[in-house]
Design a protein around this motif. Sequence first.
Motif, PDB file in Angstrom:
ATOM      1  N   GLY A  42       0.803  -1.213   0.000  1.00  0.00           N
ATOM      2  CA  GLY A  42       0.000   0.000   0.000  1.00  0.00           C
ATOM      3  C   GLY A  42       0.838   1.266   0.000  1.00  0.00           C
ATOM      4  N   ALA A  43       1.908   1.285   0.809  1.00  0.00           N
ATOM      5  CA  ALA A  43       2.787   2.454   0.848  1.00  0.00           C
ATOM      6  C   ALA A  43       3.482   2.657  -0.493  1.00  0.00           C
ATOM      7  CB  ALA A  43       3.819   2.293   1.967  1.00  0.00           C
ATOM      8  N   LEU A  44       3.894   1.584  -1.128  1.00  0.00           N
ATOM      9  CA  LEU A  44       4.536   1.698  -2.441  1.00  0.00           C
ATOM     10  C   LEU A  44       3.556   2.232  -3.477  1.00  0.00           C
ATOM     11  CD1 LEU A  44       7.023   1.194  -4.214  1.00  0.00           C
ATOM     12  CD2 LEU A  44       6.190  -1.135  -4.600  1.00  0.00           C
ATOM     13  N   ALA A  45       2.297   1.802  -3.402  1.00  0.00           N
ATOM     14  CA  ALA A  45       1.292   2.307  -4.338  1.00  0.00           C
ATOM     15  C   ALA A  45       1.078   3.811  -4.138  1.00  0.00           C
ATOM     16  CB  ALA A  45      -0.021   1.552  -4.155  1.00  0.00           C
ATOM     17  N   ARG A  46       1.043   4.267  -2.881  1.00  0.00           N
ATOM     18  CA  ARG A  46       0.890   5.700  -2.627  1.00  0.00           C
ATOM     19  C   ARG A  46       2.087   6.479  -3.166  1.00  0.00           C
ATOM     20  NH1 ARG A  46      -0.160   4.069   2.603  1.00  0.00           N
ATOM     21  NH2 ARG A  46       1.625   5.265   3.377  1.00  0.00           N
ATOM     22  N   LEU A  47       3.276   5.950  -2.950  1.00  0.00           N
ATOM     23  CA  LEU A  47       4.473   6.625  -3.434  1.00  0.00           C
ATOM     24  C   LEU A  47       4.470   6.721  -4.957  1.00  0.00           C
ATOM     25  CD1 LEU A  47       8.019   6.269  -2.025  1.00  0.00           C
ATOM     26  CD2 LEU A  47       7.701   6.037  -4.481  1.00  0.00           C
ATOM     27  N   ASN A  48       4.123   5.626  -5.629  1.00  0.00           N
ATOM     28  CA  ASN A  48       4.095   5.645  -7.091  1.00  0.00           C
ATOM     29  C   ASN A  48       3.003   6.559  -7.622  1.00  0.00           C
ATOM     30  OD1 ASN A  48       6.268   3.923  -7.782  1.00  0.00           O
ATOM     31  ND2 ASN A  48       5.059   2.131  -7.222  1.00  0.00           N
ATOM     32  N   ALA A  49       1.887   6.669  -6.906  1.00  0.00           N
ATOM     33  CA  ALA A  49       0.831   7.593  -7.341  1.00  0.00           C
ATOM     34  C   ALA A  49       1.333   9.033  -7.299  1.00  0.00           C
ATOM     35  CB  ALA A  49      -0.395   7.421  -6.456  1.00  0.00           C
ATOM     36  N   LEU A  50       2.098   9.371  -6.270  1.00  0.00           N
ATOM     37  CA  LEU A  50       2.659  10.720  -6.188  1.00  0.00           C
ATOM     38  C   LEU A  50       3.665  10.975  -7.299  1.00  0.00           C
ATOM     39  CD1 LEU A  50       3.170  10.864  -2.318  1.00  0.00           C
ATOM     40  CD2 LEU A  50       1.362  11.972  -3.640  1.00  0.00           C
ATOM     41  N   LEU A  51       4.322   9.924  -7.766  1.00  0.00           N
ATOM     42  CA  LEU A  51       5.284  10.036  -8.863  1.00  0.00           C
ATOM     43  C   LEU A  51       4.624   9.897 -10.225  1.00  0.00           C
ATOM     44  CD1 LEU A  51       8.113   7.853  -7.296  1.00  0.00           C
ATOM     45  CD2 LEU A  51       8.209  10.325  -7.662  1.00  0.00           C
ATOM     46  N   ASP A  52       3.300   9.676 -10.253  1.00  0.00           N
ATOM     47  CA  ASP A  52       2.543   9.531 -11.494  1.00  0.00           C
ATOM     48  C   ASP A  52       3.088   8.382 -12.342  1.00  0.00           C
ATOM     49  OD1 ASP A  52       0.526  10.087 -13.292  1.00  0.00           O
ATOM     50  OD2 ASP A  52       1.686  11.582 -14.408  1.00  0.00           O
ATOM     51  N   GLN A  53       3.222   7.221 -11.712  1.00  0.00           N
ATOM     52  CA  GLN A  53       3.677   6.034 -12.408  1.00  0.00           C
ATOM     53  C   GLN A  53       2.906   4.830 -11.868  1.00  0.00           C
ATOM     54  OE1 GLN A  53       7.888   6.050 -11.637  1.00  0.00           O
ATOM     55  NE2 GLN A  53       7.689   5.241  -9.578  1.00  0.00           N
ATOM     56  N   PRO A  54       2.944   3.706 -12.575  1.00  0.00           N
ATOM     57  CA  PRO A  54       2.161   2.540 -12.154  1.00  0.00           C
ATOM     58  C   PRO A  54       2.439   2.136 -10.714  1.00  0.00           C
ATOM     59  CG  PRO A  54       3.045   2.190 -14.358  1.00  0.00           C
ATOM     60  CD  PRO A  54       3.655   3.469 -13.850  1.00  0.00           C
ATOM     61  N   GLU A  83       2.706  -0.628  -9.207  1.00  0.00           N
ATOM     62  CA  GLU A  83       3.591  -1.759  -8.940  1.00  0.00           C
ATOM     63  C   GLU A  83       5.045  -1.481  -9.320  1.00  0.00           C
ATOM     64  OE1 GLU A  83       2.742  -4.380  -7.313  1.00  0.00           O
ATOM     65  OE2 GLU A  83       0.641  -3.804  -7.176  1.00  0.00           O
ATOM     66  N   THR A  84       5.362  -0.247  -9.725  1.00  0.00           N
ATOM     67  CA  THR A  84       6.753   0.066 -10.068  1.00  0.00           C
ATOM     68  C   THR A  84       7.650  -0.199  -8.857  1.00  0.00           C
ATOM     69  OG1 THR A  84       6.018   1.788 -11.597  1.00  0.00           O
ATOM     70  CG2 THR A  84       8.324   1.848 -10.899  1.00  0.00           C
ATOM     71  N   PRO A  85       8.679  -1.014  -8.994  1.00  0.00           N
ATOM     72  CA  PRO A  85       9.464  -1.413  -7.810  1.00  0.00           C
ATOM     73  C   PRO A  85      10.336  -0.286  -7.278  1.00  0.00           C
ATOM     74  CG  PRO A  85      10.447  -2.311  -9.798  1.00  0.00           C
ATOM     75  CD  PRO A  85       9.149  -1.674 -10.225  1.00  0.00           C
ATOM     76  N   LEU A  86      10.606  -0.375  -6.006  1.00  0.00           N
ATOM     77  CA  LEU A  86      11.511   0.557  -5.333  1.00  0.00           C
ATOM     78  C   LEU A  86      12.499  -0.301  -4.555  1.00  0.00           C
ATOM     79  CD1 LEU A  86      12.046   3.589  -4.593  1.00  0.00           C
ATOM     80  CD2 LEU A  86      10.658   3.186  -2.575  1.00  0.00           C
ATOM     81  N   ALA A  87      13.656  -0.516  -5.153  1.00  0.00           N
ATOM     82  CA  ALA A  87      14.603  -1.465  -4.580  1.00  0.00           C
ATOM     83  C   ALA A  87      15.464  -0.801  -3.517  1.00  0.00           C
ATOM     84  CB  ALA A  87      15.499  -2.042  -5.681  1.00  0.00           C
ATOM     85  N   ALA A  88      15.617  -1.505  -2.419  1.00  0.00           N
ATOM     86  CA  ALA A  88      16.550  -1.131  -1.350  1.00  0.00           C
ATOM     87  C   ALA A  88      16.415   0.314  -0.914  1.00  0.00           C
ATOM     88  CB  ALA A  88      17.989  -1.413  -1.796  1.00  0.00           C
ATOM     89  N   PRO A  89      15.212   0.775  -0.540  1.00  0.00           N
ATOM     90  CA  PRO A  89      15.113   2.138   0.004  1.00  0.00           C
ATOM     91  C   PRO A  89      15.824   2.215   1.348  1.00  0.00           C
ATOM     92  CG  PRO A  89      13.050   0.973   0.307  1.00  0.00           C
ATOM     93  CD  PRO A  89      13.925   0.076  -0.519  1.00  0.00           C
ATOM     94  N   ALA A  90      16.460   3.334   1.607  1.00  0.00           N
ATOM     95  CA  ALA A  90      17.241   3.473   2.834  1.00  0.00           C
ATOM     96  C   ALA A  90      17.013   4.850   3.435  1.00  0.00           C
ATOM     97  CB  ALA A  90      18.729   3.266   2.554  1.00  0.00           C
ATOM     98  N   ILE A  91      17.118   4.918   4.754  1.00  0.00           N
ATOM     99  CA  ILE A  91      17.028   6.199   5.447  1.00  0.00           C
ATOM    100  C   ILE A  91      18.242   7.035   5.062  1.00  0.00           C
ATOM    101  CG2 ILE A  91      16.954   7.311   7.699  1.00  0.00           C
ATOM    102  CD1 ILE A  91      14.456   5.772   7.061  1.00  0.00           C
TER     103      ILE A  91
END
Length: 265
Positions: free
Chosen positions: A195-207, A209-217
């Motif tokens: 769900g968090a990834l879907a919200r992030l991708n919506a803000l980026l105006d992209q699908p 399910e677009t992957p976000l590999a190895a996010p880090a602080i």
Amino acid sequence: MPATSFAQSAPLDSLVRAALAANPALRAARAKARATAARAAPAGLRPDPIASAGLVNYPLGREPSVASAHGATAASGPDPMTMYAVGIEQVIPYAGKLDVQRQIAERERDAAEASVVAAERQLIRDLKDAFYEVTFDDRALAIIRRNADVVGALVGATQERYSVGRAEQQDVLRARVEATRLAETASVLTEQRRGALARLNALLDQPSETPLAAPAIPSSLEREAGAAGTSATFLSATLGARASGSPIPPVETLQDLAIRANPEL
């Protein structure tokens, strides 16, 4: 904006820049601000003059001939005519009205520009919130996987001990319950991450399910948190007690800052 994958590298700053450039709601706010600014310049001008032209002296026909009292035909009268007309008119507003209209338009322009700033801040906040939630879920899942390996080994060892009569059945059940609880927690975290990834991708105006590999602080944030953690303490041992020595300003300070700096206000 075409779908862009940040699977290879996902530094938070690059995501923020991409969102500021691609978010459709922010683009709409900027377009509205430009339109409002364009209306501000001519708001103090007088209304456009109105020019008119017409045919006011055009022959409409001829007067019929009339007979005199002696029977002779008398000359007809002049032809009925209209006239040519040319005119121009200009509305002159009451004194001071144009200045007020210009000031209103300028304030609307300022409000639209402030709305853009507020939309940018809201977008950055939502993006970071989704990004940090994905990061938290990834770290939590990694810890759960390590714990699951330990619990799996413990279940196997407990079953072996139970088979030779060196452990109670409740020990085996307790280990299995713990393994089940870890699996349930992992399932919940996986859905939260999706769900968090879907919200992030919506803000980026992209699908979604677009992957976000190895996010880090970000390292700067980790350094701040580490430095703050050395001096922060809790006022009591009670669960939920307030922290002392926290780098976060007091609530009153944050409220004053919000009142002074909030662009919408």
